[in-house]
Motif scaffolding. Structure first.
Motif, PDB file in Angstrom:
ATOM      1  N   CYS A   1       0.856  -1.182   0.000  1.00 45.13           N
ATOM      2  CA  CYS A   1       0.000   0.000   0.000  1.00 45.13           C
ATOM      3  C   CYS A   1       0.899   1.241   0.000  1.00 45.13           C
TER       4      CYS A   1
ATOM      5  N   LYS B   1      -1.854   5.853   2.071  1.00 38.94           N
ATOM      6  CA  LYS B   1      -2.391   6.918   1.237  1.00 38.94           C
ATOM      7  C   LYS B   1      -3.907   7.061   1.395  1.00 38.94           C
ATOM      8  N   HIS B   2      -4.621   5.948   1.534  1.00 31.98           N
ATOM      9  CA  HIS B   2      -6.080   6.009   1.634  1.00 31.98           C
ATOM     10  C   HIS B   2      -6.558   6.562   2.971  1.00 31.98           C
ATOM     11  N   GLU B   3      -5.672   6.650   3.984  1.00 29.00           N
ATOM     12  CA  GLU B   3      -6.040   7.218   5.276  1.00 29.00           C
ATOM     13  C   GLU B   3      -5.885   8.731   5.300  1.00 29.00           C
TER      14      GLU B   3
ATOM     15  N   ARG C   1     -10.885  12.791  -4.132  1.00 30.18           N
ATOM     16  CA  ARG C   1     -10.778  11.796  -5.206  1.00 30.18           C
ATOM     17  C   ARG C   1      -9.380  11.755  -5.809  1.00 30.18           C
TER      18      ARG C   1
END
Length: 99
Positions: A12, A26-28, A44
């Motif tokens: 990740c 990164k998604h956190e 986004r």
């Protein structure tokens, strides 16, 4: 068994929060972009240009503003307006009440 030592699990991507300077997935983190003279949220990740990453937490935003991290991250001169970003982060954290 793989000769290269690689595993089949995808790594990740990690980014560093410009506020607290801690690494996280990164998604956190929330991507922030500079549009004209303002920092705007880019959840986004589609806005053009350099991006900075921030925990969607008002304390990290306060640290980033105090340290002047956004102009440095975007490689820009002068202060940037963070009002739109602050509203977004506070709404996401559940700190603002809607009438």
């Amino acid at each position: 068994m793989s000769v290269s030592g690689r595993t089949h699990v995808r790594a990740c991507p990690e980014r560093t929060c410009v506020g607290c300077r801690k690494r996280a997935a990164k998604h956190e983190l929330l991507r922030v972009a500079a549009v004209e003279d303002a920092c705007v949220p880019d959840p986004r990740g589609t806005l053009p240009g350099r991006g900075a990453h921030l925990h969607p937490d008002p304390s990290c935003l306060d640290l980033a503003v105090r340290r002047r991290a956004f102009p440095r991250a975007f490689r820009l001169q002068g202060a940037l307006d963070t009002a739109v970003l602050r509203t977004f982060v506070e709404e996401r954290a559940g700190l603002t009440s809607t009438p």
